[in-house]
Design a protein around this motif. Structure first.
Motif, PDB file in Angstrom:
ATOM      1  N   SER A 147     -53.275 -40.614  10.443  1.00  0.00           N
ATOM      2  CA  SER A 147     -53.418 -41.984   9.971  1.00  0.00           C
ATOM      3  C   SER A 147     -53.493 -42.959  11.139  1.00  0.00           C
ATOM      4  N   VAL A 148     -53.100 -42.482  12.337  1.00  0.00           N
ATOM      5  CA  VAL A 148     -53.233 -43.295  13.541  1.00  0.00           C
ATOM      6  C   VAL A 148     -54.701 -43.333  13.935  1.00  0.00           C
ATOM      7  N   SER A 149     -55.157 -44.473  14.420  1.00  0.00           N
ATOM      8  CA  SER A 149     -56.565 -44.641  14.746  1.00  0.00           C
ATOM      9  C   SER A 149     -57.024 -43.573  15.706  1.00  0.00           C
ATOM     10  N   ALA A 150     -58.285 -43.188  15.563  1.00  0.00           N
ATOM     11  CA  ALA A 150     -58.848 -42.114  16.384  1.00  0.00           C
ATOM     12  C   ALA A 150     -58.789 -42.465  17.858  1.00  0.00           C
ATOM     13  N   ALA A 151     -58.501 -41.435  18.672  1.00  0.00           N
ATOM     14  CA  ALA A 151     -58.391 -41.644  20.120  1.00  0.00           C
ATOM     15  C   ALA A 151     -59.744 -41.884  20.750  1.00  0.00           C
ATOM     16  N   THR A 152     -60.776 -41.225  20.239  1.00  0.00           N
ATOM     17  CA  THR A 152     -62.129 -41.395  20.769  1.00  0.00           C
ATOM     18  C   THR A 152     -63.105 -41.423  19.607  1.00  0.00           C
ATOM     19  N   LYS A 153     -64.218 -42.021  19.808  1.00  0.00           N
ATOM     20  CA  LYS A 153     -65.263 -42.063  18.805  1.00  0.00           C
ATOM     21  C   LYS A 153     -66.474 -41.298  19.304  1.00  0.00           C
ATOM     22  N   ALA A 154     -67.136 -40.659  18.351  1.00  0.00           N
ATOM     23  CA  ALA A 154     -68.338 -39.909  18.718  1.00  0.00           C
ATOM     24  C   ALA A 154     -69.394 -40.864  19.242  1.00  0.00           C
ATOM     25  N   MET A 155     -69.998 -40.490  20.338  1.00  0.00           N
ATOM     26  CA  MET A 155     -71.050 -41.310  20.947  1.00  0.00           C
ATOM     27  C   MET A 155     -72.249 -40.434  21.240  1.00  0.00           C
ATOM     28  N   ASP A 156     -73.388 -40.850  20.760  1.00  0.00           N
ATOM     29  CA  ASP A 156     -74.608 -40.100  21.010  1.00  0.00           C
ATOM     30  C   ASP A 156     -75.108 -40.379  22.416  1.00  0.00           C
ATOM     31  N   SER A 157     -75.637 -39.326  23.052  1.00  0.00           N
ATOM     32  CA  SER A 157     -76.211 -39.502  24.370  1.00  0.00           C
ATOM     33  C   SER A 157     -77.526 -40.260  24.250  1.00  0.00           C
ATOM     34  N   PRO A 158     -77.872 -41.045  25.245  1.00  0.00           N
ATOM     35  CA  PRO A 158     -79.186 -41.698  25.217  1.00  0.00           C
ATOM     36  C   PRO A 158     -80.279 -40.659  25.086  1.00  0.00           C
ATOM     37  N   PRO A 159     -81.360 -40.959  24.383  1.00  0.00           N
ATOM     38  CA  PRO A 159     -82.385 -39.940  24.124  1.00  0.00           C
ATOM     39  C   PRO A 159     -82.985 -39.368  25.393  1.00  0.00           C
ATOM     40  N   GLU A 160     -83.027 -40.134  26.490  1.00  0.00           N
ATOM     41  CA  GLU A 160     -83.646 -39.633  27.717  1.00  0.00           C
ATOM     42  C   GLU A 160     -82.654 -38.925  28.627  1.00  0.00           C
ATOM     43  N   ASP A 161     -81.391 -38.883  28.216  1.00  0.00           N
ATOM     44  CA  ASP A 161     -80.332 -38.385  29.096  1.00  0.00           C
ATOM     45  C   ASP A 161     -80.140 -36.892  28.895  1.00  0.00           C
ATOM     46  N   TYR A 162     -80.989 -36.088  29.513  1.00  0.00           N
ATOM     47  CA  TYR A 162     -80.834 -34.631  29.464  1.00  0.00           C
ATOM     48  C   TYR A 162     -81.413 -34.040  30.743  1.00  0.00           C
ATOM     49  N   THR A 163     -80.972 -32.831  31.044  1.00  0.00           N
ATOM     50  CA  THR A 163     -81.445 -32.119  32.232  1.00  0.00           C
ATOM     51  C   THR A 163     -82.025 -30.776  31.806  1.00  0.00           C
TER      52      THR A 163
END
Length: 809
Positions: A147-163
């Motif tokens: 019930s405590v607020s989430a420690a982190t939130k899901a964040m999508d990587s920028p579409p161009e950010d891959y190797t």
């Protein structure tokens, strides 16, 4: 040791071509490897938990399996395993020590209700792994509902950010030779990226119209490089972000191993650049976990070598091509899957069950030839409507795959799916793009052994030193006494020439108190006793997913309702009581507004420190040296940059003068109880003006919960006496599982909404391979998942995952 009989089975190939190389021989390789594993024993750890997602306030039940990394038998090295729960901010919020012993290698972690929601990591390691890369540790993702607020939130990587990385088979892209090239695409969050593209030469011509990833960003294509050409790939992800990636340089004068599975055989060949002549001084080694299954000179007149997979154990095979001096020329990894795991059959006393009925499960453990096996395993039974079993990792994937590869492996269970051609191809792609990491076999063959950076913890230890009060020099032949009333243990030893001592071979559970006293050789108590605090690995490259573990439903006891049911027991939350009063402002609030770093009681609790010095070590920007605190970013005016210590606004220990650090002081931080601390504030040089000259080297300020600490009321410090409670091993609790043996128990009116219906960490099969367990169903007419994991006493891995359906008759 157990290695000898496994290593003597080395296959020596090429009877028609058996030139003996001057610097490499089968016997020398075998003896060198035996010497290596003695100097540097390695271990593998797997931790089974009752489930993979929990609600705050619940308990993680776990079982630890510790095996030798080479032979996969129970390890004979470490006696203890450390288990840590790491939050999404990579802070250790709980640490336990597990004793490795029959029916003792298990325990539990109670999750505080104040823990925030998010993805956590369960990390495990031993003393032998201490100082080694984080990849060697065991890691398991745990999701916590709260019930405590989430420690982190899901964040999508920028579409161009891959190797995108390319890996030619055998390590080299050979000129004029058809080469298989593997590739792997990753986003910045460490997860795979699906890509597709084409290959072009340096003149812009298309040499490969298209290729695309097959699974988890990995795939392969074939290319025959031309002399004088360079190549690049134009790739695009699903978000249409285009990248131009160069391929590895084309090489001359190089070799490249090539291998492929053909049914139950593996075919190995050696490709070489056209400018290389036949060389009869090459040597081929194939090993699994360092155990060589094949070692022989390579005959260049034979186009390929065909070997049966039954000659090797299941797991990763490293194929190495060496020159006459033992230097590696090419490497290829393969994964071998044989029927060498334990077989487990299961049946219940009936097919359908009503609520609160007795379930009896009979087990039969055998090998592939149906011969009975004796083993030890743990069992978890969970409600499918409340939680989902972990389908991404298990004891098979850990011991055979992920523990032997570098880097994070996403969803490793996919590679073990039977009768799935895609998983077989994807597994070989994984072998082409990852690296085996245990031992450096070529260097072992040369006699260049690597020594362990860790330690073998065969028993618990309490150590420290005895020093003079004025000069701080170690005092030899001092008498050191130790007493523990809980353990009924007492002992006395003397210090060495440097004033150091160590009580070894101890055996004590957690929360055991010790009193230690030191005296000079003449019995004088005017000495300074210092205890060596335990050190633990920092949290390094651990992979915490950005999205939660997928579960069927949010557990009811995590929704913050007034009622919750845990293991069949009804928990009632009382209504909030409001008290009207004028709050007293803690004395630390004034100072905290000017502090550079502050830790409140919630953060202090998350650090899970057992004493003041350990708390200081975990505060960012604070270093402990000579049992004194140093604040980073401060400069010592007199060459001793020790920070001042303040409690409730009063400095109790400072080093403002040149010789103050040698003075006999009347205060010891160990006198402060960790439970009394409300907050910690750290002040650097620029923010210490309110402390005057005594804070010139920085200040670490403690605020107690009462806020009225008075150091003058404390008894004079006895520097020769310490009371400590070091980290001991966990005492396993018994998992509670209700019984409904009578009609009164079945109709008691208390709802039974257990998430985990049954957990047992230590079930043994007898000599006939038989075992059984039993439990009672809950009130839910749903399906139950049964997960069984363990090891046989002869090294076979035990894994079973199935379902028994509960329906009304």
């Amino acid at each position: 040791m157990k290695y000898l009989f496994l290593l003597v089975g080395l296959t020596v190939g090429g009877n028609s071509f058996c030139q003996t190389l001057p610097d490499i021989s089968v016997d020398a390789l075998r003896n060198s490897f035996m010497q290596q594993v003695q100097l540097f024993p390695q271990e593998k750890i797997y931790v089974q938990t009752d489930k993979s997602a929990y609600a705050s306030g619940e308990t993680i039940w776990f079982k630890v399996y510790l095996i030798d990394a080479v032979v996969h038998y129970p390890s004979e090295h470490s006696r203890f395993v450390y288990i840590e729960l790491i939050n999404p901010h990579k802070v250790v919020v709980r640490r336990e020590k597990v004793r490795i012993a029959p029916d003792k290698s298990c325990g539990q972690i109670a999750l505080r209700e104040t823990l925030p929601e998010g993805n956590y990591i369960l990390r495990a390691y031993t003393g032998t792994l201490y100082g080694m890369d984080e990849d060697y540790f065991f890691h398991k993702n745990i999701y916590l509902y709260s019930s405590v607020s989430a420690a982190t939130k899901a964040m999508d990587s920028p579409p161009e950010d891959y190797t995108l990385s390319f890996f030619p088979e055998g390590g080299s892209l050979l000129e004029g030779v058809a080469c298989k090239i593997a590739f792997k695409a990753l986003k910045s969050d460490g997860l795979a990226e699906n890509i597709y593209g084409s290959v072009h030469d340096n003149e812009g011509r298309v040499v490969l119209p298209s290729f695309r990833s097959l699974y988890k960003g990995m795939g392969t294509f074939t290319l025959t490089p031309e002399a004088g050409k360079t190549y690049y790939a134009l790739v695009e992800n699903d978000n249409h972000s285009v990248r131009k990636i160069p391929l590895p340089a084309v090489r001359k004068g190089a070799y490249a191993l090539s291998a492929q599975w053909e049914g139950n055989n593996v075919r190995i060949s050696v490709n070489r650049s056209p400018d290389i002549r036949d060389d009869d001084s090459l040597f081929l080694i194939i090993h699994s976990r360092g155990i060589a299954g094949y070692a022989a000179p390579w005959n260049p007149a034979v186009p390929s070598l065909k070997l049966k997979k039954e000659a090797f154990p299941s797991g990763i095979l490293q194929v190495l091509l060496l020159d006459k001096n033992g230097n590696p020329l090419s490497e290829r990894l393969l994964f071998c899957i044989n029927d060498d795991r334990a077989h487990l059959s299961l049946k219940t006393n009936r097919e359908n069950f009503k609520p609160r009925e007795h379930v009896i499960v009979d087990l039969k453990l055998t090998d592939k030839n149906n011969h009975p096996l004796v083993g030890n395993f743990s069992v978890s039974v969970t409600d499918n409507a409340k939680t989902a079993i972990d389908t991404t990792t298990n004891i098979l994937t850990c011991f055979l795959l992920t523990s032997d590869l570098k880097g994070y492996i996403e969803n490793p269970t996919f590679y073990f799916e039977e009768n799935n051609p895609l998983s077989t191809i994807a597994l070989d792609n994984l072998m082409l793009t990852q690296g085996w990491r245990r031992y450096n076999i070529p260097e072992i063959g040369k006699g260049n052994w690597e020594e362990s950076r860790g330690f073998i913890e065969s028993g618990q230890e309490i150590s420290g030193s005895v020093k003079g009060l004025i000069r701080g020099k170690g005092i030899a032949n001092s008498q050191v006494r130790i007493l523990s009333l809980e353990n009924r243990y007492a002992n006395e030893i003397t210090t060495d020439e440097k004033g150091n001592f160590s009580f070894v071979g101890l055996d004590f559970p957690n929360k055991t108190n010790f009193i230690i006293q030191a005296f000079s050789s003449t019995g004088d108590d005017r000495v300074n006793l210092q205890i060596q605090e335990d050190e633990f690995p920092s949290v390094g490259r651990v992979f915490i997913p950005v999205s939660p573990v997928k579960q069927p439903d949010l557990p009811e006891n995590a929704t913050g309702k007034d009622e919750e049911f845990i293991q069949g027991m009804k928990m009632i939350h009382l209504p909030e009581v409001k008290i009207k009063a004028v709050p007293k402002e803690p004395s630390g609030n004034f100072y905290s507004r000017m502090a550079d770093t502050s830790f409140d009681s919630k953060k202090i609790e998350e650090l899970n420190a057992t004493c003041i010095h350990e708390l200081l070590r975990r505060i960012p920007g604070v270093i402990i040296q000579d049992d004194k605190a140093i604040v980073r970013g401060t400069t010592g005016i007199y060459g001793k940059p020790y920070a001042a210590i303040a409690i409730d606004g009063i400095i109790v220990e400072s080093f403002a003068e040149e010789n103050d650090y040698n003075k006999y002081t009347d205060f010891d931080l160990d006198q402060i109880n960790m439970m009394d601390i409300e907050r910690v504030d750290v002040f650097k040089t620029g923010s210490t003006i309110l402390w005057g000259s005594r804070g010139g080297n920085g200040v670490v300020s403690f605020t107690t919960k009462k806020g009225d600490f008075n150091p003058s009321k404390i008894d004079r410090t006895r520097f020769n006496t310490k009371q400590i409670s070091p980290l001991g091993y966990i005492v396993p609790d018994e998992f509670y599982s209700p019984k409904y043996e009578t009609e009164a128990q079945r109709t008691n009116g208390l709802p039974d909404k257990r998430t985990t219906l049954f957990w047992h960490p230590n079930i043994h099969s007898d000599e006939a391979g038989n075992a059984s367990f039993d439990f009672y169903t809950s009130d839910h007419l749903t399906g139950y998942s049964i997960v069984i994991e363990g090891m046989s006493y002869t090294g076979e891995i035990i894994y079973y995952s199935g379902k028994t359906i509960v329906l009304p008759e």
